[in-house]
Write a protein that holds these residues in place. Sequence first.
Motif, mmCIF file in Angstrom:
data_model
loop_
_atom_site.group_PDB
_atom_site.id
_atom_site.type_symbol
_atom_site.label_atom_id
_atom_site.label_comp_id
_atom_site.label_asym_id
_atom_site.label_seq_id
_atom_site.Cartn_x
_atom_site.Cartn_y
_atom_site.Cartn_z
ATOM 1 N N UNK A 1 0.843 -1.198 0.000
ATOM 2 C CA UNK A 1 0.000 0.000 0.000
ATOM 3 C C UNK A 1 0.876 1.245 0.000
ATOM 4 N N UNK A 2 0.548 2.195 -0.862
ATOM 5 C CA UNK A 2 1.169 3.514 -0.859
ATOM 6 C C UNK A 2 0.193 4.483 -0.189
ATOM 7 N N UNK A 3 0.678 5.209 0.810
ATOM 8 C CA UNK A 3 -0.211 6.060 1.612
ATOM 9 C C UNK A 3 0.427 7.448 1.740
ATOM 10 N N UNK A 4 -0.198 8.454 1.132
ATOM 11 C CA UNK A 4 0.285 9.829 1.257
ATOM 12 C C UNK A 4 -0.118 10.393 2.615
ATOM 13 N N UNK A 5 0.851 10.801 3.407
ATOM 14 C CA UNK A 5 0.565 11.308 4.748
ATOM 15 C C UNK A 5 0.061 12.742 4.737
ATOM 16 N N UNK A 6 0.612 13.562 3.853
ATOM 17 C CA UNK A 6 0.260 14.985 3.850
ATOM 18 C C UNK A 6 0.609 15.575 2.491
ATOM 19 N N UNK A 7 -0.018 16.688 2.155
ATOM 20 C CA UNK A 7 0.309 17.396 0.918
ATOM 21 C C UNK A 7 1.342 18.488 1.137
ATOM 22 N N UNK A 8 1.681 18.744 2.396
ATOM 23 C CA UNK A 8 2.625 19.806 2.709
ATOM 24 C C UNK A 8 4.013 19.456 2.173
ATOM 25 N N UNK A 9 4.654 20.443 1.532
ATOM 26 C CA UNK A 9 5.991 20.211 0.981
ATOM 27 C C UNK A 9 6.747 21.534 0.911
#
Length: 342
Positions: A63-71
């Motif tokens: 599973x690929x799971x994006x934790x946050x959009x902050x960059x």
Amino acid sequence: MKPSTCGATNQIFWFKAMPNGGIAYNPLYYKFYYLNQEQAKKFLASHKCKIVKPKVPNPFWLCFFDLSYKCNLKCVHCHNDYGKVNELTFDEKINVIKQILDLGVLHVSFGGGEPTLYPHLIKVLKYASKGATCSFVTNGCFINERLCKRLKNLVSYVGVSLDGFRETHAKMRRADIFDKTVNAIKLLLKHGIPVRVTSTPTKINYKELPEVGKFVINKLKATWKLMVYIPEGGRADELCLSDEEEKWLYDQVSKLGKEKTDYYFCIPCPAGKSIFSIYANGDVSPCGFSPHLISGNVLEKPLIDILRYGTFFRVLRTVKSEKCISTNYWRGSNEFDFEIPM
């Protein structure tokens, strides 16, 4: 693939039982093997394994799971086009991870945005690593001694993005961070944390990538992987490689040695069959590069129901693709010819 190719027996493998056999996964080398019942029996007898038993029978191991959009960066090739949507709360993320572990997923790869900017990264890794191996992908800007010490025993590897040498990497990342990236790789390795360096081929950097691969493998002593560039969100596609450029790159990369280089064109597309992706707002897609294939949201339905009954998951279970489905999509390939099940 035979179990004997899985490597040294002193490595600990994660094993997921399947109705007609099983999946053995080596987190150190990021390799997995589908085994029939006879192979599975021999493998379990000759390797140290952590056996994962899902609460619900299913074929998913990754599973690929994006934790946050902050960059902290605005990379020219970033496929993250979700910046203005609400993200899952910490408690909602933990609930989703529980559902992932209940599925018997062997590995969870956390992305973003930039995962090291997520304030609860360590808490998430501690929770997820109780039932699966974990990793995350970073641009390397915030990797330091303290973080490396905290990551010990929580990740099987860290992915670090490197898209070229100094000028090229700066052009891709819109920031001169080459030294920070290389230092991050060296620091992680110093602390005994395996590193998988990832590069995204575009017209900006593809001619440089064979030398980058040699640099990563021979100088930095890390593994190397090429990622997929997808022109999403209405962006122009002038960065996409043509078939001829892609073939040239593959020919050059192949010379580095198949045992050292994981190349994304060498395996049938697993999207929706054995892997799936969850965006930071809870949307679920067979592939993280394909938001047009979103089949549900974990705030509205249990994850297992999305994987079982989500439209595009049902479609992809019925088709076979020897190539990346996202690449086929933006190139307008007509490889697939099917009706969406109702």
